[in-house]
Design a protein around this motif. Structure first.
Motif, PDB file in Angstrom:
ATOM      1  N   ARG A 259       0.833  -1.214   0.000  1.00  0.00           N
ATOM      2  CA  ARG A 259       0.000   0.000   0.000  1.00  0.00           C
ATOM      3  C   ARG A 259       0.862   1.256   0.000  1.00  0.00           C
ATOM      4  O   ARG A 259       0.587   2.212  -0.715  1.00  0.00           O
ATOM      5  CB  ARG A 259      -0.941  -0.007   1.197  1.00  0.00           C
ATOM      6  CG  ARG A 259      -2.070  -0.992   1.047  1.00  0.00           C
ATOM      7  CD  ARG A 259      -3.107  -0.854   2.146  1.00  0.00           C
ATOM      8  NE  ARG A 259      -4.185  -1.788   1.904  1.00  0.00           N
ATOM      9  CZ  ARG A 259      -4.591  -2.702   2.768  1.00  0.00           C
ATOM     10  NH1 ARG A 259      -4.039  -2.793   3.956  1.00  0.00           N
ATOM     11  NH2 ARG A 259      -5.576  -3.530   2.452  1.00  0.00           N
ATOM     12  N   LYS A 260       1.910   1.245   0.816  1.00  0.00           N
ATOM     13  CA  LYS A 260       2.805   2.408   0.896  1.00  0.00           C
ATOM     14  C   LYS A 260       3.486   2.673  -0.449  1.00  0.00           C
ATOM     15  O   LYS A 260       3.742   3.818  -0.806  1.00  0.00           O
ATOM     16  CB  LYS A 260       3.853   2.174   1.982  1.00  0.00           C
ATOM     17  CG  LYS A 260       4.721   3.368   2.262  1.00  0.00           C
ATOM     18  CD  LYS A 260       5.608   3.118   3.456  1.00  0.00           C
ATOM     19  CE  LYS A 260       6.350   4.392   3.804  1.00  0.00           C
ATOM     20  NZ  LYS A 260       7.132   4.246   5.030  1.00  0.00           N
ATOM     21  N   MET A 261       3.755   1.610  -1.179  1.00  0.00           N
ATOM     22  CA  MET A 261       4.380   1.732  -2.504  1.00  0.00           C
ATOM     23  C   MET A 261       3.349   2.000  -3.595  1.00  0.00           C
ATOM     24  O   MET A 261       3.650   1.928  -4.771  1.00  0.00           O
ATOM     25  CB  MET A 261       5.195   0.472  -2.833  1.00  0.00           C
ATOM     26  CG  MET A 261       6.344   0.222  -1.860  1.00  0.00           C
ATOM     27  SD  MET A 261       7.507   1.608  -1.749  1.00  0.00           S
ATOM     28  CE  MET A 261       8.167   1.629  -3.389  1.00  0.00           C
ATOM     29  N   GLN A 262       2.119   2.273  -3.194  1.00  0.00           N
ATOM     30  CA  GLN A 262       1.021   2.661  -4.075  1.00  0.00           C
ATOM     31  C   GLN A 262       0.620   1.569  -5.071  1.00  0.00           C
ATOM     32  O   GLN A 262       0.275   1.845  -6.212  1.00  0.00           O
ATOM     33  CB  GLN A 262       1.353   3.967  -4.797  1.00  0.00           C
ATOM     34  CG  GLN A 262       1.565   5.109  -3.833  1.00  0.00           C
ATOM     35  CD  GLN A 262       1.904   6.419  -4.511  1.00  0.00           C
ATOM     36  OE1 GLN A 262       2.280   6.461  -5.680  1.00  0.00           O
ATOM     37  NE2 GLN A 262       1.776   7.496  -3.769  1.00  0.00           N
ATOM     38  N   PHE A 263       0.660   0.324  -4.600  1.00  0.00           N
ATOM     39  CA  PHE A 263       0.111  -0.766  -5.401  1.00  0.00           C
ATOM     40  C   PHE A 263      -1.402  -0.640  -5.381  1.00  0.00           C
ATOM     41  O   PHE A 263      -1.985  -0.081  -4.452  1.00  0.00           O
ATOM     42  CB  PHE A 263       0.519  -2.124  -4.810  1.00  0.00           C
ATOM     43  CG  PHE A 263       1.886  -2.591  -5.213  1.00  0.00           C
ATOM     44  CD1 PHE A 263       2.035  -3.717  -5.997  1.00  0.00           C
ATOM     45  CD2 PHE A 263       3.031  -1.916  -4.808  1.00  0.00           C
ATOM     46  CE1 PHE A 263       3.282  -4.168  -6.376  1.00  0.00           C
ATOM     47  CE2 PHE A 263       4.283  -2.353  -5.170  1.00  0.00           C
ATOM     48  CZ  PHE A 263       4.413  -3.484  -5.956  1.00  0.00           C
ATOM     49  N   GLU A 264      -2.050  -1.162  -6.401  1.00  0.00           N
ATOM     50  CA  GLU A 264      -3.503  -1.158  -6.491  1.00  0.00           C
ATOM     51  C   GLU A 264      -4.028  -2.542  -6.093  1.00  0.00           C
ATOM     52  O   GLU A 264      -3.305  -3.522  -6.148  1.00  0.00           O
ATOM     53  CB  GLU A 264      -3.936  -0.835  -7.923  1.00  0.00           C
ATOM     54  CG  GLU A 264      -3.434   0.502  -8.421  1.00  0.00           C
ATOM     55  CD  GLU A 264      -3.632   0.671  -9.923  1.00  0.00           C
ATOM     56  OE1 GLU A 264      -4.243  -0.206 -10.558  1.00  0.00           O
ATOM     57  OE2 GLU A 264      -3.151   1.677 -10.441  1.00  0.00           O
TER      58      GLU A 264
ATOM     59  N   LYS B 289       0.563  -3.500  -9.887  1.00  0.00           N
ATOM     60  CA  LYS B 289       1.333  -2.291 -10.180  1.00  0.00           C
ATOM     61  C   LYS B 289       1.653  -2.291 -11.658  1.00  0.00           C
ATOM     62  O   LYS B 289       2.203  -3.254 -12.188  1.00  0.00           O
ATOM     63  CB  LYS B 289       2.625  -2.293  -9.346  1.00  0.00           C
ATOM     64  CG  LYS B 289       3.473  -1.075  -9.477  1.00  0.00           C
ATOM     65  CD  LYS B 289       3.114  -0.090  -8.408  1.00  0.00           C
ATOM     66  CE  LYS B 289       4.139   1.033  -8.384  1.00  0.00           C
ATOM     67  NZ  LYS B 289       3.845   2.022  -7.397  1.00  0.00           N
TER      68      LYS B 289
END
Length: 76
Positions: free
Chosen positions: A17-22, A44
């Motif tokens: 989540r922190k790495m902005q995965f969907e 991602k």
């Protein structure tokens, strides 16, 4: 039933989540893709990442390459 590594699995989900995965999901017993139960998933840039966490103590008795081969075979 709570698995031994649940806190590590939750840390992995938090990292995705922190790495902005969907479409991040995981750290729960009822997550299932077909007959496989991954520990975490996330997408991602159009690629689905499927994470299976292993206890280092259990992995030492096997080679990492052997473990990776068996994991890939589940999706072939």
């Amino acid at each position: 039933m709570v698995k031994k590594g649940r806190s590590f699995e939750q840390s992995t989900v938090d990292f995705l989540r922190k790495m902005q995965f969907e479409a991040v999901d995981g750290a729960r017993d009822d997550l299932q893709i077909g007959n496989f139960k991954p520990d975490a998933i996330g997408a991602k840039e159009g690629v689905l990442f499927i994470v299976e966490c292993w206890d280092g103590e259990r992995l030492r008795s096997r080679s990492l390459a052997d473990k990776q081969g068996k994991f890939k075979a589940k999706f072939a």
